[in-house]
Design an enzyme around this catalytic site. Structure first.
Site, PDB file in Angstrom:
ATOM      1  N   GLY A  10      33.736  35.595  41.602  1.00  9.99           N
ATOM      2  CA  GLY A  10      34.821  36.535  41.852  1.00  9.99           C
ATOM      3  C   GLY A  10      34.726  37.164  43.230  1.00  9.99           C
ATOM      4  O   GLY A  10      33.752  36.960  43.968  1.00  9.99           O
ATOM      5  N   ASP A  45      28.918  30.698  29.842  1.00  8.87           N
ATOM      6  CA  ASP A  45      30.063  31.471  29.379  1.00  8.87           C
ATOM      7  C   ASP A  45      29.502  32.666  28.627  1.00  8.87           C
ATOM      8  O   ASP A  45      28.992  32.523  27.508  1.00  8.87           O
ATOM      9  CB  ASP A  45      30.942  30.619  28.474  1.00  8.87           C
ATOM     10  CG  ASP A  45      32.141  31.388  27.922  1.00  8.87           C
ATOM     11  OD1 ASP A  45      32.306  32.580  28.282  1.00  8.87           O
ATOM     12  OD2 ASP A  45      32.911  30.803  27.133  1.00  8.87           O
ATOM     13  N   ASP A 111      39.764  51.933  39.355  1.00  8.23           N
ATOM     14  CA  ASP A 111      40.492  53.181  39.621  1.00  8.23           C
ATOM     15  C   ASP A 111      41.717  53.322  38.729  1.00  8.23           C
ATOM     16  O   ASP A 111      42.307  54.394  38.615  1.00  8.23           O
ATOM     17  CB  ASP A 111      40.904  53.247  41.094  1.00  8.23           C
ATOM     18  CG  ASP A 111      41.746  52.059  41.555  1.00  8.23           C
ATOM     19  OD1 ASP A 111      42.005  51.147  40.741  1.00  8.23           O
ATOM     20  OD2 ASP A 111      42.129  52.031  42.734  1.00  8.23           O
ATOM     21  N   TYR A 134      44.890  46.224  30.690  1.00  5.53           N
ATOM     22  CA  TYR A 134      43.727  46.029  31.556  1.00  5.53           C
ATOM     23  C   TYR A 134      42.936  47.324  31.696  1.00  5.53           C
ATOM     24  O   TYR A 134      41.731  47.371  31.438  1.00  5.53           O
ATOM     25  CB  TYR A 134      44.177  45.543  32.937  1.00  5.53           C
ATOM     26  CG  TYR A 134      43.100  45.665  34.002  1.00  5.53           C
ATOM     27  CD1 TYR A 134      41.978  44.845  33.969  1.00  5.53           C
ATOM     28  CD2 TYR A 134      43.213  46.606  35.035  1.00  5.53           C
ATOM     29  CE1 TYR A 134      40.984  44.964  34.939  1.00  5.53           C
ATOM     30  CE2 TYR A 134      42.232  46.716  35.990  1.00  5.53           C
ATOM     31  CZ  TYR A 134      41.120  45.905  35.944  1.00  5.53           C
ATOM     32  OH  TYR A 134      40.135  46.022  36.897  1.00  5.53           O
ATOM     33  N   LYS A 138      39.195  48.374  30.275  1.00  3.53           N
ATOM     34  CA  LYS A 138      38.141  48.761  31.230  1.00  3.53           C
ATOM     35  C   LYS A 138      37.568  50.136  30.879  1.00  3.53           C
ATOM     36  O   LYS A 138      36.353  50.354  30.977  1.00  3.53           O
ATOM     37  CB  LYS A 138      38.689  48.759  32.655  1.00  3.53           C
ATOM     38  CG  LYS A 138      39.017  47.377  33.200  1.00  3.53           C
ATOM     39  CD  LYS A 138      37.804  46.470  33.299  1.00  3.53           C
ATOM     40  CE  LYS A 138      36.921  46.817  34.474  1.00  3.53           C
ATOM     41  NZ  LYS A 138      35.797  45.864  34.631  1.00  3.53           N
TER      42      LYS A 138
END
Length: 303
Positions: A10, A45, A111, A134, A138
């Site tokens: 990533g 994974d 954020d 999302y 998180k």
């Protein structure tokens, strides 16, 4: 130190490895995107049964920095089960494994846990109110991590930089469209505090070296709109900022709800590290220098 980086392919993972691999012993965890990485890779994974414990036992790290997540907001809305597993369940499993082995653990959050209704910079003690799936997963991940390991570090971040695919960061979005003479828009009513991902990586290591723990906001010191950010990218690279149209997020066709104010206070981390975080102009200069020196091509070659 021996550092295990999950989500090593990533945007944060690959740049974190680049920043640390000469001073520390790096092992990355990846599902198969990284083929020519200049550091060891464990192909795994982490959602598979027993995978977290197996990776920890194999790598035996001193520190674990969890950069793995489902970070695409639209994809999270379309696949809520996967979002919950990657953003909530798996980080908690990592925290539990790290605590049982006495390993320092860093979890990367966002954020976007705030609803953006405040006009002030959000502090760590402010109450989150996530708007999208999302950001909800998180925030649940933050709480699950602290439940398993109260001594973990959790950082809420917002970063940009060069990625493996060249399409992962907002800076690359503007750069790609501008260099291909494509018109695009930038939101004038979404404000955030962007930080060069390399600065994020370097700061994470300093936090570990200093033995910090708890919740920290780790973003840039300067707030700006997404539109202004695009204009800054264009001007730095000598491209036409007129190709970027100012637009309100209220007129977008995005499915996942976004906060209008993503500005976070960095007073806590600056105080606890005893240093000022790099200015936006400093990070943008480095981003441009990286381009001049072929850094994006080097990153791309790891695929």
């Amino acid at each position: 130190m021996k550092i295990l980086i999950t989500g090593a392919s990533g945007l944060l993972g690959i740049n974190l490895a680049q920043e640390t691999m000469h001073a520390h012993e790096i092992t990355g965890v990846d599902r198969g995107k990284l083929v020519h990485a200049p550091f060891p890779i464990l192909k795994a994974d982490l959602l598979a049964p027993g995978a977290v414990d197996s990776v920890i036992e194999t790598a035996r790290p001193d520190w674990v920095i969890n950069c793995a997540a489902l970070a695409n907001l639209e994809e999270c809305e379309n696949n809520p089960e996967l979002a919950h597993r990657l953003n909530t369940d798996m980080p908690a499993q990592l925290a539990k494994a790290c605590k049982s082995h006495g390993i320092a653990y860093v979890h990367i959050s966002t954020d976007a846990v705030f609803d953006g209704t405040s006009i002030a910079f959000y502090k760590e003690e402010d109450e989150p109110n996530p708007l999208s799936l999302y950001s909800k997963t998180k925030l649940e991940g933050e709480r699950a991590v602290f439940a398993e390991d109260p001594n973990a570090i959790i950082t809420r971040v917002n970063f940009y930089g060069w990625s493996l695919t060249g399409r992962r960061s907002l800076a690359e979005f503007f750069f790609h469209n501008l260099t291909h003479n494509k018109s695009m828009s930038g939101f004038t009513d979404v404000k955030f505090c962007p930080m060069l991902v390399n600065d994020t990586a370097r700061t994470l290591v300093k936090m570990l070296q200093k033995g910090l723990n708890g919740l920290y906001h780790l973003v840039g010191p300067q707030a700006m709109s997404k539109y202004q950010f695009g204009v800054e990218i264009a001007r730095k690279f000598g491209l036409r900022d007129g190709e970027i149209s100012p637009k309100s997020i209220n007129t977008s066709s995005l499915n996942a709800r976004r906060s209008n104010n993503l500005c976070l206070s960095i007073n806590k981390i600056s105080t606890d590290l005893g240093q000022v975080l790099p200015e936006f102009s400093t990070g943008l200069n480095e981003f441009y220098t990286q381009y001049q020196q072929g850094y994006p091509q080097k990153i791309h070659s790891y695929q």
